[in-house]
Motif scaffolding. Structure first.
Motif, PDB file in Angstrom:
ATOM      1  N   LEU A  38       1.009  -1.276  -0.152  1.00  0.00           N
ATOM      2  CA  LEU A  38      -0.009  -0.180   0.056  1.00  0.00           C
ATOM      3  C   LEU A  38       0.939   1.201   0.067  1.00  0.00           C
ATOM      4  CD1 LEU A  38      -3.369   0.795   1.964  1.00  0.00           C
ATOM      5  CD2 LEU A  38      -1.018   2.477   2.257  1.00  0.00           C
ATOM      6  N   TYR A  39       0.470   2.210  -0.855  1.00  0.00           N
ATOM      7  CA  TYR A  39       1.163   3.505  -0.750  1.00  0.00           C
ATOM      8  C   TYR A  39       0.019   4.524  -0.586  1.00  0.00           C
ATOM      9  CZ  TYR A  39       4.057   7.409  -2.422  1.00  0.00           C
ATOM     10  OH  TYR A  39       4.586   8.527  -2.713  1.00  0.00           O
ATOM     11  N   ALA A  40       0.432   5.606   0.417  1.00  0.00           N
ATOM     12  CA  ALA A  40      -0.336   6.760   0.349  1.00  0.00           C
ATOM     13  C   ALA A  40       0.597   7.970   0.677  1.00  0.00           C
ATOM     14  CB  ALA A  40      -1.289   6.677   1.689  1.00  0.00           C
ATOM     15  N   LEU A  41       0.313   9.237   0.188  1.00  0.00           N
ATOM     16  CA  LEU A  41       1.091  10.359   0.621  1.00  0.00           C
ATOM     17  C   LEU A  41       0.757  10.798   1.981  1.00  0.00           C
ATOM     18  CD1 LEU A  41       0.304  12.402  -2.811  1.00  0.00           C
ATOM     19  CD2 LEU A  41       2.469  11.562  -1.804  1.00  0.00           C
ATOM     20  N   HIS A  42      -0.140  10.330   2.817  1.00  0.00           N
ATOM     21  CA  HIS A  42      -0.434  10.757   4.023  1.00  0.00           C
ATOM     22  C   HIS A  42      -1.215   9.816   4.738  1.00  0.00           C
ATOM     23  CE1 HIS A  42      -1.596  13.488   7.741  1.00  0.00           C
ATOM     24  NE2 HIS A  42      -0.049  13.945   7.356  1.00  0.00           N
ATOM     25  N   ILE A  90      -5.401   6.208  -2.399  1.00  0.00           N
ATOM     26  CA  ILE A  90      -4.501   5.395  -1.937  1.00  0.00           C
ATOM     27  C   ILE A  90      -4.275   4.308  -3.226  1.00  0.00           C
ATOM     28  CG2 ILE A  90      -4.950   5.519   0.476  1.00  0.00           C
ATOM     29  CD1 ILE A  90      -6.433   2.573   0.336  1.00  0.00           C
ATOM     30  N   HIS A  91      -3.073   3.570  -3.067  1.00  0.00           N
ATOM     31  CA  HIS A  91      -2.660   2.801  -4.228  1.00  0.00           C
ATOM     32  C   HIS A  91      -2.353   1.389  -3.560  1.00  0.00           C
ATOM     33  CE1 HIS A  91      -2.151   6.480  -6.643  1.00  0.00           C
ATOM     34  NE2 HIS A  91      -1.651   6.992  -5.790  1.00  0.00           N
ATOM     35  N   LEU A  92      -2.917   0.414  -4.312  1.00  0.00           N
ATOM     36  CA  LEU A  92      -2.526  -0.999  -3.660  1.00  0.00           C
ATOM     37  C   LEU A  92      -1.718  -1.820  -4.843  1.00  0.00           C
ATOM     38  CD1 LEU A  92      -6.071  -2.109  -2.189  1.00  0.00           C
ATOM     39  CD2 LEU A  92      -4.079  -0.777  -1.336  1.00  0.00           C
ATOM     40  N   GLY A 107       5.754  10.235   1.016  1.00  0.00           N
ATOM     41  CA  GLY A 107       4.568   9.270   1.518  1.00  0.00           C
ATOM     42  C   GLY A 107       4.812   8.171   2.154  1.00  0.00           C
ATOM     43  N   HIS A 108       3.748   7.052   2.340  1.00  0.00           N
ATOM     44  CA  HIS A 108       4.164   5.972   3.179  1.00  0.00           C
ATOM     45  C   HIS A 108       3.952   4.643   2.283  1.00  0.00           C
ATOM     46  CE1 HIS A 108       3.651   8.068   7.304  1.00  0.00           C
ATOM     47  NE2 HIS A 108       3.460   9.115   6.274  1.00  0.00           N
ATOM     48  N   GLU A 131      -4.222  -0.904  11.555  1.00  0.00           N
ATOM     49  CA  GLU A 131      -5.713  -1.158  11.565  1.00  0.00           C
ATOM     50  C   GLU A 131      -6.452  -0.642  10.471  1.00  0.00           C
ATOM     51  OE1 GLU A 131      -9.293  -0.614  14.267  1.00  0.00           O
ATOM     52  OE2 GLU A 131      -8.036  -2.287  15.218  1.00  0.00           O
ATOM     53  N   ASP A 132      -6.135   0.806  10.190  1.00  0.00           N
ATOM     54  CA  ASP A 132      -6.434   1.541   8.980  1.00  0.00           C
ATOM     55  C   ASP A 132      -6.017   0.567   7.636  1.00  0.00           C
ATOM     56  OD1 ASP A 132      -7.902   3.149  10.423  1.00  0.00           O
ATOM     57  OD2 ASP A 132      -6.433   4.411  10.678  1.00  0.00           O
ATOM     58  N   ILE A 133      -4.643   0.482   7.806  1.00  0.00           N
ATOM     59  CA  ILE A 133      -4.322  -0.188   6.395  1.00  0.00           C
ATOM     60  C   ILE A 133      -4.811  -1.398   6.125  1.00  0.00           C
ATOM     61  CG2 ILE A 133      -1.959  -1.430   5.462  1.00  0.00           C
ATOM     62  CD1 ILE A 133      -0.444   0.680   7.082  1.00  0.00           C
ATOM     63  N   ALA A 134      -4.929  -2.325   7.034  1.00  0.00           N
ATOM     64  CA  ALA A 134      -5.720  -3.672   6.610  1.00  0.00           C
ATOM     65  C   ALA A 134      -7.113  -3.254   6.376  1.00  0.00           C
ATOM     66  CB  ALA A 134      -5.597  -4.300   7.863  1.00  0.00           C
ATOM     67  N   CYS A 135      -7.819  -2.340   6.785  1.00  0.00           N
ATOM     68  CA  CYS A 135      -9.222  -2.120   6.516  1.00  0.00           C
ATOM     69  C   CYS A 135      -9.231  -1.563   4.908  1.00  0.00           C
ATOM     70  CB  CYS A 135      -9.767  -1.240   7.393  1.00  0.00           C
ATOM     71  SG  CYS A 135     -11.640  -0.938   6.993  1.00  0.00           S
TER      72      CYS A 135
END
Length: 454
Positions: A38-42, A90-92, A107-108, A131-135
């Motif tokens: 997963l990749y997200a800027l914030h 977000i990108h998966l 980003g993360h 938990e947020d990433i998994a969800c």
């Protein structure tokens, strides 16, 4: 409708029961498997997406209360990053990898998030983050599957390793299961159950057995190795309660990611100065180089990429005997390229399963930088990991109190000729069968979901 959900350390997959068989659902283009990345800027973008897509009003209100600060920060984040509404995504999977490689310093980027769920010492903010990433991942993949199937998925069985962490014991396991349970419920599943991943693989294998056998299932995934000794066959497969058939389980957080990390350290870090000395003649400390490679340890990664460590590495350049090599490590740290380094090692590992030599391309670190890795170097680098796998296998047999009739191998790293040779050396001529290295767990989870929910 029910589904088997393999939320794996390396890949995710979803299986459903159609026309009296398991069918895997395309999740990324035509591919049934999507990398667990997963990749997200914030972080607020992850929270915002989860919040928007929770269908239950009660769950949405509860989630909003617990994440209010991040939700409130979203307008400022969008302004600071100069993001349009259509860029707040977000990108998966492979898309996440491409985004990370394009902008590693921003980003993360999270690879194999499940590897962190049982980590000891996580603060509440970190638990919420995972938990947020998994969800976000489960929610997105569930929606993709439902769009493809034109049906709602209400029930699921999710695979779990025997142990999420080598330390932490049952407390770590419960922490990880809580993260996954909360994530799956928020994602829209009404009923969530869990099944050991090696048992899931075994259940898929069992459907093809014509006689009863004692089977040792060895599942070597990206983040964990799990072993189960199970009574299987026509006399057992229709039992709803299989507890008495499961003779032993062992598991540890050692998997394909660890093989990649070890090869990155032993095979590539010498290019960054790991085998050199200080000007005083003292050997170079190994910790900075291990921290660069340990992409499955959230604490070490945070320390490695901290501003404090960057200053320390910059000062340390003055003390080393080969500063040009060490500056590569500093550049790797500044550009957040640890994942790319370990990915290079992973490509080498895959190639060396059939080739004698592999040319690793490190041009992302320094123009024209490349390095040959030989099969012998791979064997030496991952020897300690293979030893741990063999200990798990032997322990499962001891706990079960009987020898297996057959060894069933599944998981991506189970393809390694080095691991197969080590198993043969330790256990003798017990027949070894290869399963679907990526699909057997998903198929077994789906068959178990059928027994639970149909």
């Amino acid at each position: 409708m029910f589904a088997g959900f393999d939320y794996g350390s390396s890949n995710c997959a979803i299986g459903v029961w159609q026309q009296n068989q398991v069918n895997l659902v395309p999740l990324e283009g035509k591919s049934h498997y999507i990398p667990s990345t997963l990749y997200a800027l914030h972080p607020s973008l992850i929270v915002s997406q989860v919040h928007q897509n929770i269908s239950s009003d009660v769950l949405k209100q509860d989630y909003q209360k617990s994440r209010q600060a991040l939700l409130n920060s979203l307008p400022l984040v969008k302004s600071n990053l100069d993001l349009r509404d259509d860029e707040c995504k977000i990108h998966l999977g492979r898309e996440a990898i491409e985004e990370y490689i394009a902008c590693p310093e921003e980003g993360h980027f999270v690879k194999s998030p499940k590897s962190f769920f049982g980590a000891v010492g996580l603060k509440q903010q970190q638990l919420d983050f995972f938990e947020d990433i998994a969800c976000a991942m489960i929610m997105t993949l569930k929606q993709r599957a439902e769009t493809y199937l034109d049906a709602e998925l209400n029930h699921t069985v999710i695979g779990r390793p025997v142990n999420f962490q080598a330390i932490g014991g049952e407390k770590s396991n419960q922490q990880a299961l809580t993260i996954l349970s909360n994530a799956a419920v928020r994602a829209g599943f009404k009923n969530v159950d869990f099944l050991y991943e090696p048992l899931a693989a075994g259940i898929d294998f069992e459907s093809r057995l014509e006689t009863d056998k004692t089977v040792l299932v060895v599942d070597i995934g990206g983040g964990t190795t799990d072993c189960s000794l199970v009574k299987m066959g026509p006399s057992y497969r229709n039992n709803n309660d299989r507890q008495k058939d499961f003779l032993a389980h062992t598991g540890k957080r050692i998997g394909g990611n660890d093989l990649d990390i070890n090869l990155a350290y032993h095979g590539l870090m010498p290019l960054f100065g790991s085998n050199t000395t200080l000007k005083s003649g003292i050997p170079m400390p190994n910790q900075p180089f291990w921290n660069a490679c340990k992409i499955n340890d959230v604490i070490l990664q945070s320390e490695f990429y901290s501003s404090k460590n960057q200053r320390a590495l910059s000062d340390f350049v003055l003390e080393v005997s080969e500063p040009l090599k060490f500056k590569r490590l500093l550049n790797l740290q500044r550009n957040k390229q640890g994942h790319q380094l370990v990915r290079t090692a992973e490509l080498a590992k895959i190639s060396l399963s059939s080739e004698n030599e592999y040319l690793a391309d490190l041009g992302f670190v320094e123009n024209g930088l490349n390095h040959y890795i030989a099969q012998e170097q791979l064997a030496s680098a991952i020897d300690s990991c293979i030893t741990q796998v063999i200990h798990l296998v032997i322990d499962a047999i001891k706990q079960g109190g009987c020898q297996p009739d057959v060894i069933y191998l599944t998981g991506g790293s189970a393809q390694s000729p080095l691991i197969k040779a080590a198993l043969k050396n330790a256990l003798g001529d017990i027949p070894m069968l290869n399963g679907d290295h990526f699909g057997s767990v998903t198929a077994g989870l789906t068959k178990w979901a059928k027994q639970l929910f149909s």
